[in-house]
Write a protein that holds these residues in place. Sequence first.
Motif, PDB file in Angstrom:
ATOM      1  N   ARG A 165     123.836   2.333  34.423  1.00  0.00           N
ATOM      2  CA  ARG A 165     123.383   1.497  33.320  1.00  0.00           C
ATOM      3  C   ARG A 165     123.732   0.033  33.566  1.00  0.00           C
ATOM      4  NH1 ARG A 165     125.473   3.424  27.682  1.00  0.00           N
ATOM      5  NH2 ARG A 165     126.434   4.809  29.135  1.00  0.00           N
ATOM      6  N   TYR A 166     124.941  -0.193  34.060  1.00  0.00           N
ATOM      7  CA  TYR A 166     125.379  -1.558  34.356  1.00  0.00           C
ATOM      8  C   TYR A 166     124.481  -2.185  35.410  1.00  0.00           C
ATOM      9  CZ  TYR A 166     128.094  -5.352  36.310  1.00  0.00           C
ATOM     10  OH  TYR A 166     128.482  -6.558  36.785  1.00  0.00           O
ATOM     11  N   LYS A 192     120.952  -3.033  34.025  1.00  0.00           N
ATOM     12  CA  LYS A 192     120.842  -4.103  33.046  1.00  0.00           C
ATOM     13  C   LYS A 192     121.293  -5.469  33.545  1.00  0.00           C
ATOM     14  CE  LYS A 192     120.904  -1.420  28.879  1.00  0.00           C
ATOM     15  NZ  LYS A 192     121.456  -1.227  27.559  1.00  0.00           N
ATOM     16  N   TYR A 193     122.280  -5.486  34.433  1.00  0.00           N
ATOM     17  CA  TYR A 193     122.893  -6.772  34.737  1.00  0.00           C
ATOM     18  C   TYR A 193     122.717  -7.252  36.163  1.00  0.00           C
ATOM     19  CZ  TYR A 193     124.837  -6.290  30.171  1.00  0.00           C
ATOM     20  OH  TYR A 193     124.957  -6.146  28.832  1.00  0.00           O
ATOM     21  N   ARG A 238     119.452  -9.381  36.813  1.00  0.00           N
ATOM     22  CA  ARG A 238     119.311 -10.712  36.217  1.00  0.00           C
ATOM     23  C   ARG A 238     119.918 -11.745  37.156  1.00  0.00           C
ATOM     24  NH1 ARG A 238     120.977  -9.883  29.935  1.00  0.00           N
ATOM     25  NH2 ARG A 238     119.430  -8.312  29.480  1.00  0.00           N
ATOM     26  N   ARG A 297     123.567 -14.441  33.580  1.00  0.00           N
ATOM     27  CA  ARG A 297     124.762 -13.643  33.325  1.00  0.00           C
ATOM     28  C   ARG A 297     125.933 -14.469  32.838  1.00  0.00           C
ATOM     29  NH1 ARG A 297     126.102 -10.570  38.406  1.00  0.00           N
ATOM     30  NH2 ARG A 297     124.558 -11.795  39.470  1.00  0.00           N
ATOM     31  N   ASP A 340     120.407  -9.241  20.207  1.00  0.00           N
ATOM     32  CA  ASP A 340     119.879  -8.407  21.296  1.00  0.00           C
ATOM     33  C   ASP A 340     120.921  -8.198  22.385  1.00  0.00           C
ATOM     34  OD1 ASP A 340     117.505  -8.253  19.957  1.00  0.00           O
ATOM     35  OD2 ASP A 340     116.473  -9.743  21.181  1.00  0.00           O
ATOM     36  N   ASP A 341     121.668  -9.262  22.718  1.00  0.00           N
ATOM     37  CA  ASP A 341     122.722  -9.137  23.723  1.00  0.00           C
ATOM     38  C   ASP A 341     123.833  -8.215  23.226  1.00  0.00           C
ATOM     39  OD1 ASP A 341     121.395 -10.895  25.424  1.00  0.00           O
ATOM     40  OD2 ASP A 341     122.378 -12.642  24.524  1.00  0.00           O
ATOM     41  N   GLU A 388     122.776  -4.632  23.663  1.00  0.00           N
ATOM     42  CA  GLU A 388     122.909  -4.206  25.057  1.00  0.00           C
ATOM     43  C   GLU A 388     124.356  -3.917  25.413  1.00  0.00           C
ATOM     44  OE1 GLU A 388     121.074  -6.698  27.958  1.00  0.00           O
ATOM     45  OE2 GLU A 388     119.161  -6.743  26.900  1.00  0.00           O
ATOM     46  N   GLN A 389     125.276  -4.777  24.981  1.00  0.00           N
ATOM     47  CA  GLN A 389     126.697  -4.565  25.265  1.00  0.00           C
ATOM     48  C   GLN A 389     127.192  -3.281  24.609  1.00  0.00           C
ATOM     49  OE1 GLN A 389     128.945  -6.300  27.145  1.00  0.00           O
ATOM     50  NE2 GLN A 389     127.272  -7.537  27.885  1.00  0.00           N
ATOM     51  N   GLU A 421     125.430  -0.631  23.753  1.00  0.00           N
ATOM     52  CA  GLU A 421     124.836   0.518  24.440  1.00  0.00           C
ATOM     53  C   GLU A 421     125.495   0.758  25.791  1.00  0.00           C
ATOM     54  OE1 GLU A 421     122.808   2.717  23.239  1.00  0.00           O
ATOM     55  OE2 GLU A 421     122.556   1.655  21.348  1.00  0.00           O
ATOM     56  N   LEU A 422     125.828  -0.318  26.494  1.00  0.00           N
ATOM     57  CA  LEU A 422     126.498  -0.186  27.790  1.00  0.00           C
ATOM     58  C   LEU A 422     127.823   0.528  27.633  1.00  0.00           C
ATOM     59  CD1 LEU A 422     126.670  -0.882  30.827  1.00  0.00           C
ATOM     60  CD2 LEU A 422     127.738  -3.030  30.156  1.00  0.00           C
TER      61      LEU A 422
END
Length: 197
Positions: A93-94, A97-98, A101, A106, A154-155, A158-159, A161-162
């Motif tokens: 997942r990490y 998502k990250y 980018r 980031r 939104d951020d 995401e955090q 959910e991560l």
Amino acid sequence: MEFTIKSRNGKISDRQRAHIEEKLSKLGRYLNGITSITVEVQHEHQRNVGEVYRVQTTLVAEHGVILRAEERAADLYAAIDEVQEVLQRQIQRYKDKYWRRSRELRRATNGLTPAEEVAITEAEAETMTAPAETEPVAKVIRTKTFRLRPMFVDDAIEQMELLGHNFFVFQDAETMQISVLYRRRDGNYGVIVPEVG
């Protein structure tokens, strides 16, 4: 990769230690640069389940990546296997998502990376959750401090959910107020904005 294996009550046998190291060292296939893995094992008695092993694992990698998993099972080996699967999913997942980018996206206004934010949010979640106790009176056993950084809703989603948590405390970038994001039973999200006075 440095392993630290602790037992809060009881002793870890050489065979158990070897199994822990063997299973968790496989995570290096999914994430390069893992510097250390800390495993904390606790044998506890729960009312409805009986004797269980609680395994709490913290993985630290390069670029400030910190991931954490905690699982319980009647067998230590099963708990380790479950922790390894959870960490593997978190790594995926990490990366999804990250890592895709750009570096500029980031970076936050205060210089924290999303991985550092994960660590801060983890500390925040541990502060607000109470462990299952067999005693009738709950008590505060740990206090954590963390830094907030401005982020959009939104951020924050995401955090949250991560991390796999049901709530997330953050500073709203639009209003600069401390807010609490939470997952509702219907699968949507809610935001709590405290009002002083």
